[in-house]
Enzyme design. Structure first.
Site, PDB file in Angstrom:
ATOM      1  N   SER A  22       2.449 -38.211   2.947  1.00 55.42           N
ATOM      2  CA  SER A  22       1.504 -38.103   2.149  1.00 55.42           C
ATOM      3  C   SER A  22       0.210 -38.944   2.787  1.00 55.42           C
ATOM      4  O   SER A  22      -0.330 -39.308   1.965  1.00 55.42           O
ATOM      5  CB  SER A  22       1.761 -37.256   0.602  1.00 55.42           C
ATOM      6  OG  SER A  22       2.738 -38.438   0.077  1.00 55.42           O
ATOM      7  N   ASN A 109       9.008 -39.434  -9.110  1.00 60.65           N
ATOM      8  CA  ASN A 109       8.166 -38.108 -10.533  1.00 60.65           C
ATOM      9  C   ASN A 109       7.186 -38.674 -11.644  1.00 60.65           C
ATOM     10  O   ASN A 109       6.014 -37.909 -11.675  1.00 60.65           O
ATOM     11  CB  ASN A 109       9.333 -37.345 -10.691  1.00 60.65           C
ATOM     12  CG  ASN A 109       9.944 -37.261  -9.686  1.00 60.65           C
ATOM     13  OD1 ASN A 109      10.211 -37.353  -8.280  1.00 60.65           O
ATOM     14  ND2 ASN A 109      11.612 -36.619  -9.251  1.00 60.65           N
ATOM     15  N   THR A 154     -34.707 -10.127 -15.456  1.00 62.83           N
ATOM     16  CA  THR A 154     -33.707  -9.207 -15.395  1.00 62.83           C
ATOM     17  C   THR A 154     -33.446  -8.651 -14.791  1.00 62.83           C
ATOM     18  O   THR A 154     -34.434  -7.797 -14.395  1.00 62.83           O
ATOM     19  CB  THR A 154     -33.662  -8.662 -16.987  1.00 62.83           C
ATOM     20  OG1 THR A 154     -34.347  -7.608 -16.627  1.00 62.83           O
ATOM     21  CG2 THR A 154     -33.845  -9.576 -18.022  1.00 62.83           C
ATOM     22  N   HIS A 155     -31.901  -8.567 -13.943  1.00 60.78           N
ATOM     23  CA  HIS A 155     -31.960  -7.292 -13.063  1.00 60.78           C
ATOM     24  C   HIS A 155     -32.930  -7.438 -11.704  1.00 60.78           C
ATOM     25  O   HIS A 155     -33.325  -7.300 -10.893  1.00 60.78           O
ATOM     26  CB  HIS A 155     -32.013  -5.756 -13.071  1.00 60.78           C
ATOM     27  CG  HIS A 155     -31.820  -5.604 -14.401  1.00 60.78           C
ATOM     28  ND1 HIS A 155     -29.711  -5.299 -14.473  1.00 60.78           N
ATOM     29  CD2 HIS A 155     -32.205  -5.926 -15.977  1.00 60.78           C
ATOM     30  CE1 HIS A 155     -30.227  -4.371 -15.744  1.00 60.78           C
ATOM     31  NE2 HIS A 155     -31.522  -5.264 -16.597  1.00 60.78           N
ATOM     32  N   SER A 276     -35.561 -25.748  11.661  1.00 63.56           N
ATOM     33  CA  SER A 276     -34.783 -24.886  12.494  1.00 63.56           C
ATOM     34  C   SER A 276     -34.626 -25.305  13.890  1.00 63.56           C
ATOM     35  O   SER A 276     -35.720 -26.008  14.346  1.00 63.56           O
ATOM     36  CB  SER A 276     -35.727 -23.068  12.464  1.00 63.56           C
ATOM     37  OG  SER A 276     -35.336 -23.060  13.491  1.00 63.56           O
ATOM     38  N   LYS A 282     -40.031 -23.202  10.468  1.00 59.49           N
ATOM     39  CA  LYS A 282     -39.107 -23.191   9.541  1.00 59.49           C
ATOM     40  C   LYS A 282     -39.368 -24.465   8.684  1.00 59.49           C
ATOM     41  O   LYS A 282     -39.359 -25.166   8.530  1.00 59.49           O
ATOM     42  CB  LYS A 282     -37.722 -22.752   9.834  1.00 59.49           C
ATOM     43  CG  LYS A 282     -38.044 -21.411  10.801  1.00 59.49           C
ATOM     44  CD  LYS A 282     -37.476 -20.432   9.271  1.00 59.49           C
ATOM     45  CE  LYS A 282     -36.275 -19.663   8.673  1.00 59.49           C
ATOM     46  NZ  LYS A 282     -35.545 -18.556   8.696  1.00 59.49           N
ATOM     47  N   GLU A 289     -27.847 -24.219  -0.524  1.00 60.47           N
ATOM     48  CA  GLU A 289     -27.482 -23.035   0.679  1.00 60.47           C
ATOM     49  C   GLU A 289     -26.398 -23.805   0.359  1.00 60.47           C
ATOM     50  O   GLU A 289     -25.681 -22.863   0.278  1.00 60.47           O
ATOM     51  CB  GLU A 289     -27.935 -22.712   1.457  1.00 60.47           C
ATOM     52  CG  GLU A 289     -29.770 -21.726   1.709  1.00 60.47           C
ATOM     53  CD  GLU A 289     -29.843 -22.096   3.353  1.00 60.47           C
ATOM     54  OE1 GLU A 289     -29.433 -20.928   4.048  1.00 60.47           O
ATOM     55  OE2 GLU A 289     -30.154 -22.512   3.605  1.00 60.47           O
ATOM     56  N   TYR A 316      10.378 -31.483 -11.249  1.00 60.95           N
ATOM     57  CA  TYR A 316       9.227 -31.696  -9.805  1.00 60.95           C
ATOM     58  C   TYR A 316      10.022 -31.283  -8.884  1.00 60.95           C
ATOM     59  O   TYR A 316      11.277 -30.710  -8.877  1.00 60.95           O
ATOM     60  CB  TYR A 316       9.833 -32.862  -9.845  1.00 60.95           C
ATOM     61  CG  TYR A 316       8.873 -33.420  -8.418  1.00 60.95           C
ATOM     62  CD1 TYR A 316       7.701 -33.814  -8.970  1.00 60.95           C
ATOM     63  CD2 TYR A 316       9.120 -33.487  -7.300  1.00 60.95           C
ATOM     64  CE1 TYR A 316       6.887 -34.135  -7.680  1.00 60.95           C
ATOM     65  CE2 TYR A 316       8.804 -33.998  -6.176  1.00 60.95           C
ATOM     66  CZ  TYR A 316       7.198 -33.376  -7.002  1.00 60.95           C
ATOM     67  OH  TYR A 316       6.540 -34.728  -4.811  1.00 60.95           O
TER      68      TYR A 316
HETATM   69  N1  ARG Z   1       4.450 -37.925  -2.618  1.00 64.14           N
HETATM   70  C1  ARG Z   1       5.475 -37.173  -3.522  1.00 64.14           C
HETATM   71  C2  ARG Z   1       4.107 -36.274  -4.330  1.00 64.14           C
HETATM   72  O1  ARG Z   1       2.794 -36.433  -4.293  1.00 64.14           O
HETATM   73  C3  ARG Z   1       5.955 -38.324  -4.424  1.00 64.14           C
HETATM   74  C4  ARG Z   1       6.690 -37.567  -5.482  1.00 64.14           C
HETATM   75  C5  ARG Z   1       7.956 -38.047  -4.425  1.00 64.14           C
HETATM   76  N2  ARG Z   1       8.927 -37.443  -5.161  1.00 64.14           N
HETATM   77  C6  ARG Z   1      10.162 -36.787  -4.876  1.00 64.14           C
HETATM   78  N3  ARG Z   1      11.485 -36.837  -5.232  1.00 64.14           N
HETATM   79  N4  ARG Z   1      10.241 -36.828  -4.134  1.00 64.14           N
HETATM   80  O2  ARG Z   1       4.995 -35.588  -4.798  1.00 64.14           O
END
Ligand code: ARG
Length: 458
Positions: A22, A109, A154-155, A276, A282, A289, A316
């Site tokens: 991540s 966690n 309205t409407h 455009s 335009k 939008e 978790y």
């Molecule tokens: N990258 C993990 C998350 O965003 C961090 C916590 C990971 N904890 C674990 N027990 N793998 O949730």
């Protein structure tokens, strides 16, 4: 160095690593992660869980890692999984094995729950600032259009005349509720989860209140299982953002309509209009939008996280990692939309001649005529019927109400006196002199109240 694989003989498969990592997105939490770690290390030192000297080394190491990240020297490594492990590994690299003491009395966690709460807290402040700025712009445009007669619908059918200031202050109210919603969300985000460990609490004499104070949290969490499982604060942020975007989207929709040649109520400043690639005439309202369009993806993130959460057993689960990208995109989308729409609204050119003309069409003063009869003692339902007939008579003749003679009026009710001829857009607007109404005096009051709201929050 690979943390957390001690009992695993094999390396993580490349595909699995790419899938689970991540750091590409959670690196955005580095400041919050380091702030949390610094507070944690100080507490460990103070409580004698590690020595004060060790705590000091760790804090110094963390501060210099923050500098490395901010000067672009830090190498985030996907094989180190997430922002937490990247920073911890670098700490050990820098200060040696003592760096490994930072993770005492902590789990990723409760660490990630902390980082997310710190991030949401900051994001709430930014959202409120963005909303306030937008309100300031609305108020400026409203001030300049206190007397701009505007067709109320309205409407999407012509209903009754108002002034543009009154219409814009409706949005001021919506954004004020958004500010309140974010403040409510702040109160529930403002809770320290650290000390919950993996899920059961930690077996060390930690001082959670100290850490809470260091990080400016109002209180500590009361249940460790809940603290590592809970993402309500993310959902609440996303819900508040969704509602704010919905408001922005409604205003955008109106601006799209108003800037069309059919309405012609406003003209988009060229700095906020697009052309455009094929039609040279335009001038398109793409900013409005896109604000309307982006509202959909913000809703999507809310639905996404609600769905992620719904089947999770306590406590978790790795699914929770999916809370991040949607939140980050929500924050970015909301702040960018508020910022650019403030610029767009602040630079609109209002065509008061057109709005007045539009307000004058379509028997918009019919309700005022009925109210006139009511003041002569006619029950409202009867008055409504009389005026209905009068309007269809005028429509058949192709005449505006103002073009009917007193005689024609009186053929529908003898109670119509000559004063009916003085019913005008202005008199109609002025007559709505009730708290929350569109009369000049009430609009002045509303403007003053709105100014006060903004002044207080400055
Ligand atoms: N990258 C993990 C998350 O965003 C961090 C916590 C990971 N904890 C674990 N027990 N793998 O949730």
């Amino acid at each position: 160095m690979k943390f957390s694989r001690a009992r695993l003989a094999k390396e993580l498969a490349e595909k699995a690593q790419a899938y689970t990592a991540s750091v590409a997105f959670d690196r955005r939490l580095y400041r919050h992660d380091i702030a949390g770690s610094i507070a944690h290390a100080k507490m460990l030192g103070q409580q004698g869980i590690i020595s004060p000297k060790e705590a000091e080394l760790i804090v110094m190491g963390l501060v210099s890692i923050r500098e490395e990240i901010e000067s672009g020297q830090f190498q985030f490594k996907p094989e180190m999984e997430d922002v937490h492990l990247n920073i911890e590994a670098r700490l050990i690299e820098k200060i040696g094995a003592v760096g490994g003491k930072l993770h005492t009395a902590r789990s990723r966690n409760d660490q990630v729950a902390l980082d997310m709460r710190l991030f949401v807290r900051d994001s709430i402040q930014e959202a409120i600032a963005g909303l306030k700025e937008f309100q300031r712009v609305l108020l400026d445009v409203a001030e300049a259009n206190k007397q701009t007669v505007f067709p109320g619908y309205t409407h999407l059918q012509l209903a009754q005349p108002v002034v543009l200031a009154h219409h814009l202050l409706a949005y001021f109210e919506m954004f004020e509720r958004d500010v309140e919603r974010f403040r409510d969300c702040l109160a529930r985000s403002d809770v320290l989860p650290l000390g919950s460990g993996a899920l059961a609490g930690v077996p060390y004499p930690v001082d959670r209140e100290f850490v809470a104070k260091e990080l400016g949290f109002a209180r500590v969490s009361r249940n460790s299982i809940d603290a590592v499982s809970d993402r309500d604060f993310v959902l609440e942020y996303e819900a508040a953002a969704s509602i704010a975007m919905m408001h922005l989207s409604r205003l955008s929709e109106e601006i799209v309509l108003w800037s069309s040649s059919e309405f012609g109520f406003v003209e988009m400043d060229e700095a906020y209009a697009t052309g455009s690639s094929i039609m040279p005439q335009k001038k398109n309202p793409d900013v409005a939008e896109l604000a309307r369009g982006k509202t959909g993806r913000v809703y999507g993130h809310l639905m996404g996280l609600l769905t992620t959460m719904k089947g999770l057993p306590l406590s978790y689960n790795r699914d929770l990692q999916e809370d991040k990208e949607g939140l980050f995109d929500t924050v970015d989308t909301l702040l960018a939309s508020l910022g650019v729409c403030a610029g767009m609204v602040g630079s609109l050119k209002v065509n008061a001649v057109r709005t007045r003309e539009a307000a004058g069409k379509g028997y918009i003063l019919a309700t005022d005529l009925a109210d006139y009869l009511v003041r002569q003692g006619v029950p409202f339902r009867t008055a409504h019927e009389v005026v209905g007939k009068l309007v269809s008579y005028a429509a058949e003749k192709g005449k505006a109400l103002s073009e009917l003679t007193s005689g024609e009026y009186r053929s529908f009710s003898p109670l119509f006196g000559d004063e009916v001829k003085s019913i005008s857009l202005e008199s109609s607007v002025a007559s709505r002199n009730v708290t929350g109404g569109t009369s000049p005096g009430q609009v002045e009051r509303a403007l003053a109240r709105s100014r006060e709201i903004l002044g207080k929050s400055r």
